[in-house]
Scaffold this active site. Sequence first.
Site, PDB file in Angstrom:
ATOM      1  N   LYS A  82       0.822  -1.150   0.057  1.00 54.62           N
ATOM      2  CA  LYS A  82      -0.052   0.003  -0.029  1.00 54.62           C
ATOM      3  C   LYS A  82       0.755   1.302  -0.026  1.00 54.62           C
ATOM      4  O   LYS A  82       1.712   1.283   0.774  1.00 54.62           O
ATOM      5  CB  LYS A  82      -0.858   0.010   1.293  1.00 54.62           C
ATOM      6  CG  LYS A  82      -1.883  -1.062   1.130  1.00 54.62           C
ATOM      7  CD  LYS A  82      -2.971  -1.143   2.420  1.00 54.62           C
ATOM      8  CE  LYS A  82      -3.997  -1.967   2.190  1.00 54.62           C
ATOM      9  NZ  LYS A  82      -4.921  -1.908   3.409  1.00 54.62           N
ATOM     10  N   GLY A 106      10.303  -6.050   8.678  1.00 58.62           N
ATOM     11  CA  GLY A 106       9.096  -6.514   8.102  1.00 58.62           C
ATOM     12  C   GLY A 106       9.408  -7.436   7.053  1.00 58.62           C
ATOM     13  O   GLY A 106      10.048  -8.368   7.054  1.00 58.62           O
TER      14      GLY A 106
END
Length: 397
Positions: A201, A354
């Site tokens: 995103k 991440g």
Amino acid sequence: MLKKKSVDDINVKGKKVLVRCDFNVPLQDGKITDENRLVAALPTLKKLIADGGKLILCSHLGKPKGEPKPELSLAPVAARLSELLGQEVKFAADDNVVGPNAKAAADAMQDGDVILLQNTRYRAEETKNGEEFSKELAGLCDVFVNDAFGTAHRAHCSNVGVTQFVDTAVVGYLMQKEIDFLGNAVNNPERPMVAILGGAKVSSKISVINNLLDKVDTLIIGGGMAYTFMKALGEEVGDSLLEADYLDYAKEMMDKAKEKGVNLLIPVDTVVADDFSNDANIKTVERGGIEAGWQGLDIGPKTRALFADALKDAKTVVWNGPMGCFEMPNFAAGTVAVAEALAEIDATTIIGGGDSAAAVNQLGFGDKMTHISTGGGASLEFLEGKELPGVAAANDK
């Protein structure tokens, strides 16, 4: 935020040292399935033990939401840590974290002893930075060391609140390394500097893009977020991931890149599929050629070559977010290509936690990178230029 006192600046002999670690490890049936975070904590712990400190370790694990959950107990961590350190790590099994077991164990400590407290998030106040719990933690120790970069972007009792009630609060080696690498990359990079942003995103990386456009020479955009940029250029993206609310923002960022003389690259070809599945029908199309019923799931071969070429002369590279759905083998080639390109260049390569850290490690390129951040959210906020409460709370040099 970059000049903080560390464990090298203090004397801990005979003192009780509360160390905030990041032991948020994956567990399966009570067994630790990935112990990278435990291993990463060892240099700081060994230093403090060698210096004669009495170590009281604390960490959260998972999201118990303020109540004791046996499956999220840190007991397995104490057992494995004992093996890794070659000495007993006594587990203080108090559901209220600072209870009779913890206090008795802390009182009985000799220099070089180590105890581990129960999951700090068993206490509801932890995530709200409640004063009472912060005071209880501070009451156990003379000195506080924060070595948990993964939670540095949150103001909790065990990393920020506790510092208000101890005189000495410093960072451990792991935190110092994160501050050095991420801090220098953002504030004082060797040039040319390239940032690679991927992942799903645009919305989660708005401030990062904006901040990095003031710092980098080249910005590479891949992954799901690239389709919002393509659409902003008036191109067809079929059924690909799209954040329609961010089209104007994507345009603005492309304009800002032009104005700043930053080379902003987005994919020139795309691997598309007729379903979100590894077994879907797959083809590669030129940019603008994604038809209805098809979705982009990876960057194509021309884009891989383009991105690798843009990395050739780089001296500092920060990478956050994969280039495609790398968990599915048919859509991993773009992420692999970027990892290979980074492994081959003579540059400081920083992987921002991440998914990108998981991708680099899973694909076997971990040891080829200069630094893999231990904090996903924290490294993103660092790249946004935000102050991290867990870092800011430590004593300045």
